[in-house]
Structure formats: C-alpha cells, structure tokens
Design a protein around this motif. Sequence first.
Motif, PDB file in Angstrom:
ATOM      1  N   GLY A 265       0.802  -1.220   0.000  1.00 20.39           N
ATOM      2  CA  GLY A 265       0.000   0.000   0.000  1.00 20.39           C
ATOM      3  C   GLY A 265       0.835   1.270   0.000  1.00 20.39           C
ATOM      4  N   CYS A 267      -3.342   1.640   0.375  1.00 18.21           N
ATOM      5  CA  CYS A 267      -4.488   1.379  -0.484  1.00 18.21           C
ATOM      6  C   CYS A 267      -5.740   1.470   0.374  1.00 18.21           C
ATOM      7  CB  CYS A 267      -4.354   0.016  -1.166  1.00 18.21           C
ATOM      8  SG  CYS A 267      -4.379  -1.387  -0.034  1.00 18.21           S
ATOM      9  N   ARG A 271      -6.249   5.409  -0.219  1.00 18.14           N
ATOM     10  CA  ARG A 271      -5.840   5.657  -1.601  1.00 18.14           C
ATOM     11  C   ARG A 271      -6.629   4.743  -2.521  1.00 18.14           C
ATOM     12  NH1 ARG A 271       0.430   5.866  -2.931  1.00 18.14           N
ATOM     13  NH2 ARG A 271       0.199   7.709  -1.602  1.00 18.14           N
ATOM     14  N   SER A 274      -5.036   3.242  -5.915  1.00 18.43           N
ATOM     15  CA  SER A 274      -3.936   2.289  -5.901  1.00 18.43           C
ATOM     16  C   SER A 274      -4.160   1.194  -6.947  1.00 18.43           C
ATOM     17  CB  SER A 274      -3.807   1.661  -4.513  1.00 18.43           C
ATOM     18  OG  SER A 274      -2.753   0.724  -4.470  1.00 18.43           O
ATOM     19  N   CYS A 282      -9.365  -3.873  -2.048  1.00 16.27           N
ATOM     20  CA  CYS A 282      -8.009  -4.305  -2.380  1.00 16.27           C
ATOM     21  C   CYS A 282      -8.033  -5.767  -2.807  1.00 16.27           C
ATOM     22  CB  CYS A 282      -7.076  -4.104  -1.180  1.00 16.27           C
ATOM     23  SG  CYS A 282      -5.395  -4.727  -1.435  1.00 16.27           S
TER      24      CYS A 282
END
Length: 375
Positions: A265, A267, A271, A274, A282
Amino acid sequence: MTLQYPILFPYGQIGFNENIPVINTDGEPRKRGYITKREYFAHQIQTRLAEGMVIVRSKRLFHQYIVDAFTCIEQERLRWFRLNQKKIRAELYNNIQDAVMKGDTDAKTIGKRVILPSSYTGSPRYMAEKYHDAMAICRWHGNPDLFITITTNPKWEELSDHLKLYGTDDPNDRPDLESRVFKMKLDELMSDFNKGIFFPRPKAVVYTIEFQKRGLPHAHILLWLEGDFRNPTAADIDNIISAELPDKEKDPEAFGLVEQHMMHGPCGKDRLSSPCMDNGVCTKKFPRSYVPHTQVNESGYILYKRRQTGQFVSKGNIKLDNQFVVPHNLQILKKYKAHVNVEWCNKSSAIKYLFKYITKGVDRATFKVQKTPEQ
C-alpha cells in the motif's frame, strides 16, 4: 542488425553469421565448431570498459535491441525444430497417430503440423511436463509447506557498483544485468535452503521464474520441509514467518528493511487509486485484521499474528501499521534485502491452484482485428 540499427553500428560492422569459429582457450576440442546466435549476442552485450559501449549505453534502444536479438534466437530454434521433425520423432506423438487412424492421411485436409518437444522452453508439452512433475512430487511428499516469492531489488549493491563503473545510475538501462544478478541471488537462496540455514532442509523444491509488467524478474518457490509439519503449531509458524513490524529501537535494521520491502500500500480508503484496488476493494485483501496470535481459519488458511503494537511507518501523510505488513522471514530479508514473501501453505486446500500458478506459462494477449463500418 547493422541495417536495422545504424545508430548502434555507425560503421556498418559485420553481424552474426553461421561460420564464426569457436576458439577454445582451454585447448579441449568441442563437438560444435561454430558459435550460436545466443552465444554471439551474449558476447555482444557484455560490459567491457576497455572497449566501446555504444550498445549497452543506448538505454531504451538497448531494450529494443535485446528484444530483436531474442526474437532472432527463438526463430533459429523454431526453424531447427521445423526442419528436424524426424530427429525428435514427432510422428510418435498421439495426435499424429490419431489422425492416421481416422483416415485423415491427406495433408491438404489436416495441414502440416510442427511438433514442439518438451525440451523447448515455454511449449505446451514443456509446461505439461513440469506440471506433471510437480504433481508427482506432491503425490509422493504430500502438500508443500512453504510458498515463497522473491522479487528483484533494482538497488542491490552488485547492480549499483557495476553501473557506477561507466557513469550511469539507472538499473532499468540494463535489464540483462538485473536478470543475471537475480539469477545469482536465486541460486544462492536455493543453496541456503538446501543447507538448512533458514528452515529445516527441504525434501523437494519446485520453482519458476517470471517477469513483472515493469520487467523485473521474480521467482515462485514451493518447499517441502523435512520432518512432520502436517499439523504445525502456532510456535512453529511464528519461528519461520513474521507479519509484524519489528521493534524500531531494538532492531532498526530489520525495521528499515520491512519498511522498504515488505509494506503493502497504501491502499483502501486512504488511496482508492492504488493499482491493487478493484471496485473499492483491495485485491490482495489488505488491510488485514488484527490477530492476537497465529491461528488457522476454517478454510485451512493461516492467520498470522498481527498485534496492535503501536509500530507504524509513514508513506507520505498515511500511516501503515501491522495490518499492511506482507508475511516474511527476517533472516532472509536481512541477507537478500529484497521483497521476499513467505507463506505457509501446508493447510491450504488450493494445492492444485499453487501448482498451476507456478507452471502456467508465459502471459498471452488476445486481440481482434475488424473493419470499421464506413461513416
């Protein structure tokens, strides 16, 4: 090559031909009297400080030159197989015999088939043979114990020292050096495994080398360890694998290595842009949940110990704690200073998936060409 790359060969140097003799420095005779294309290009891209280095210092053009050289080498190998089907006894393969048994003996109806043997790297028979070998090892030794992934570190000292010799600092300029140093590191790592330095000695090892999208090679390794690890305890796993940040005060070197190589990350919500994110989630399942002690879930997967220790690293203005640590082995990390992911897979029910993953072959792309309707 001289006509294709006039910038690299401004004086029209003579390129490869099939009559370049082999000169033995040790005086022993060789069966083959002339060098191959692979040997020629390998000799050509070596760094020689006492000679001109136009080719190895041409950056992106050097990348293109390597691709064309590799294409020439592969074309030569494929041509040999096409012209020497009798030597490899291609008629003994089942699909040829089946065509004859069905009566399809007319070449116009069945076409001319060229068989690639299992000795040709990347061919379907090569991949099938490696997969069958891996499954035979699994049938004999049981499920593998460890699944390890090691990735090239472009900042390895060996690479940096070599690049400084002729005044460049970008390892991406020399993908050939990255591959060579990675292979040396991988051979050393496999030697360490066989000596039982990091883990118990392995009974069997299977690994494959792949290349990431940005060109860095990495290897997937499966290990079968000596001893009975079918029902490992939490202590057994904790002795080998860690998924936490080390204490920065007690071991600053380990903390710095984990911070540099083993943090995923940022993430997730911090974010969303990403590369690992897909529909707001994720794909690598980070951040992981806090776990007070190592345990095995109902699906047979290991939940590594991830405590709220207060240790964190900063990526920009985002703080990452143990929830973002990739499982690793500190001893391997300290020696090889690269991204080395170590996972326990003895309890996993996805053994067949693991074997297919490491023997799936090269990546492929499918495209379609169609005529657009006239406006």
